[in-house]
Write a protein that holds these residues in place. Structure first.
Motif, mmCIF file in Angstrom:
data_model
loop_
_atom_site.group_PDB
_atom_site.id
_atom_site.type_symbol
_atom_site.label_atom_id
_atom_site.label_comp_id
_atom_site.label_asym_id
_atom_site.label_seq_id
_atom_site.Cartn_x
_atom_site.Cartn_y
_atom_site.Cartn_z
ATOM 1 N N SER A 69 3.601 0.218 3.089
ATOM 2 C CA SER A 69 4.098 -1.051 3.646
ATOM 3 C C SER A 69 3.843 -2.161 2.636
ATOM 4 O O SER A 69 2.920 -2.065 1.819
ATOM 5 N N ASP A 91 0.854 -1.198 0.000
ATOM 6 C CA ASP A 91 0.000 0.000 0.000
ATOM 7 C C ASP A 91 0.879 1.233 0.000
ATOM 8 O O ASP A 91 2.103 1.132 0.127
ATOM 9 N N GLY A 144 -10.289 -2.225 14.716
ATOM 10 C CA GLY A 144 -8.981 -2.835 14.962
ATOM 11 C C GLY A 144 -8.911 -3.479 16.326
ATOM 12 O O GLY A 144 -9.461 -2.984 17.297
ATOM 13 N N VAL A 163 0.559 4.924 5.620
ATOM 14 C CA VAL A 163 1.378 5.558 6.664
ATOM 15 C C VAL A 163 2.690 4.825 6.935
ATOM 16 O O VAL A 163 3.616 5.396 7.512
ATOM 17 N N GLY A 164 2.773 3.564 6.538
ATOM 18 C CA GLY A 164 3.995 2.788 6.800
ATOM 19 C C GLY A 164 4.060 2.356 8.261
ATOM 20 O O GLY A 164 3.204 2.689 9.076
ATOM 21 N N TYR A 207 -1.201 -6.932 19.563
ATOM 22 C CA TYR A 207 -0.302 -5.774 19.441
ATOM 23 C C TYR A 207 -0.863 -4.779 18.436
ATOM 24 O O TYR A 207 -1.214 -5.131 17.320
#
Ligand code: ADP
Length: 476
Positions: free
Chosen positions: A462, A404, A433, A407-408, A422
């Motif tokens: 990412s 994608d 989420g 935002v990484g 996590y």
């Protein structure tokens, strides 16, 4: 054996002394004039002195009792001379004095013999107990160190040498901490040497943690030393820390889940209340908008519940892959079709090698992996950005990647994002989420014998990769 020999020796000695005591009378009686010698007719006090030999020997061989018996026997031997053979002035008094003195000497010999035997027995017992104790220390898994009051190490068992290396003779502060002086503040040796049992933990700079118990120990020279056992509890500490972390994550998740469950329910409740209000007339377009809102919130709820169920099934080992031969391109297209429909504002692209080999996998589980990755890709990137799925074959594996332009992921998060519950510091573009999506992906891929990893540059998107083994050649 020793008892019988001693008895015969004693008998011989006693017999010899008795013979000597009456030898003058025997010479006269037998007429052995050649043997007539002044000595045999002299003072019988001297002759009695010979009886000291059997009496002391009896004390040595048979202790006090033996000495008393032989002394009484000697007295019986002395009596005929005192009363019959050669009564001398005060014969009884001298005989009794000698008998008492000789009896005391014999008994004293017995007492000394007893004491020395007891002493050697106790010494041997102490030696064997000590050897047994040191043998036990040698076999112990824990490390054991004995250090004297001068901090010098007297003993290290193999367990200790394994953990810290050789060091007998050096100071404990040099050996353990590489210090030049005793560790004044933390050192427990003085208090242990003064009789206390101490427990403490050492955290070494290399990450190892030891639980230490120090207790007083008296060495063979009677010096009070410190005997310290070292138990390596590094793993236990790590597990404890992990459990605390997990507990924290679980509480966070619980509050997160309750929030995530409540917010769609609140929206649904709000929308349905508006729809049910009889006094407000809603046009068709508004009604459709409100109803599609209900649909979206229901999807969110369903996805959350599905993830929770999937995770618990995977953990309980009841969600086993039902493998079949399939084409990864078909699974990718199915997953994409659904995502394209939900996320209309993202641009989805595929780049798949033609003639990809078949894989042997549970199609629905692999589809779930792709859905999770695609959902994350849309959730962590802006509308209008591109999401690309690539599929290639590498050696005996098929590698799939989802990239994608969002935002990484920061480097410090990359190693942890596949852990259960996590959640990274990056914020989703839309709410929702649980921190379970990637953990589910990893569990599924590992169950299939594949690998999964992520690459990212913070702020520049990412890419998530996973591999699956190619299906074995079919038997036709
Ligand atoms: P969540 O429900 O929080 O998305 P996941 O297990 O799916 O949980 O992801 C774990 C974390 O990994 C996320 O909280 C996020 O920080 C990070 N992450 C996952 N996918 C991406 C992505 N495509 N881009 C950026 N960060 C991501």
């Amino acid at each position: 054996m020793f008892g019988t020999r001693s008895f015969y020796i004693l008998l011989a000695l006693f017999g010899l002394c008795s013979l000597l005591y009456y030898f003058g009378e025997l010479i006269d009686f037998a007429g052995w004039t050649a043997l007539r010698h002044d000595f045999f007719y002299g003072v019988h006090d001297v002759h009695r002195l010979f009886f000291l030999a059997p009496i002391i020997y009896a004390g040595h061989a048979y202790r006090v009792k033996g000495a008393v018996v032989v002394t009484l026997a000697a007295l019986i031997v002395f009596l005929p001379r005192a009363f019959v053979v050669s009564p001398f002035p005060d014969p009884m008094l001298r005989i009794v004095l000698f008998t008492v003195a000789a009896g005391l000497m014999g008994s004293f010999t017995g007492v000394i013999r007893n004491q020395s035997e007891l002493r050697s027995y106790l010494e041997a017992l102490l030696r064997s107990e000590r050897d047994r104790f040191l043998g036990m220390l040698d076999k112990m898994e824990d490390g054991v160190m004995i250090a004297g009051p001068d901090y010098r190490i007297h003993f290290l068992n193999p367990g200790m040498v394994r953990e810290f290396g050789e060091g007998v003779g050096s100071h404990c502060y040099e050996y353990l901490h590489n210090f030049d002086d005793p560790c004044n503040q933390i050192c427990k040796l003085p208090s242990v040497i003064s009789g206390a049992i101490e427990r403490w933990e050492y955290n070494f700079p290399d990450g190892r943690t030891y639980e230490v118990v120090g207790s007083p120990f008296v060495d063979s020279n009677g010096v009070v030393c410190q005997l310290a056992t070292f138990r390596n509890i590094t793993q236990r500490k790590q597990v404890e820390l992990e459990l605390i972390e997990l507990d924290k994550l679980k509480s966070e998740l619980l509050s997160n889940i309750s929030h995530e469950l409540r917010s769609p329910l609140t929206s649904i409740k709000g929308i349905t209340s508006s729809l049910l209000q009889k006094d407000i007339e809603l046009d068709d377009e508004t009604q459709e908008m409100l109803l599609s809102g209900v649909g979206e919130e229901t999807d969110r709820l369903a996805s959350l519940v599905t993830k929770l169920l999937d995770m618990s099934k995977l953990e309980a080992g009841v969600w086993k892959p039902e493998k079949e031969r399939c084409h990864i391109s078909d699974i990718i297209n199915e997953a994409l079709e659904h995502q394209k429909w939900i996320h209309k504002k993202h641009i989805f692209e595929t780049d798949m090698e033609t003639d990809l080999p078949e894989i042997y996998a549970d199609c629905s589980q692999i589809r779930q992996v792709l859905v999770n990755l695609l959902e994350n890709a849309t959730a962590y990137s802006e509308d209008g950005t591109r999401i690309t799925i690539r599929a290639t074959s590498v050696d005996s594996e098929v590698e799939v990647s989802v990239s994608d332009e969002g935002v990484g992921i920061p480097q410090e998060d990359l190693g942890k994002i596949f852990d259960k519950f996590y959640r990274g510091i990056q914020k989703r573009q839309k709410p929702g989420g649980t921190g379970l999506g990637l953990a589910i992906c990893r569990a599924i891929i590992l169950n299939h014998g594949g690998r999964i990893w992520a690459e990212s540059e913070n702020g520049h998107g990412s890419t998530f990769h996973f591999t699956l083994p190619v299906a074995p050649p079919s038997r036709k």
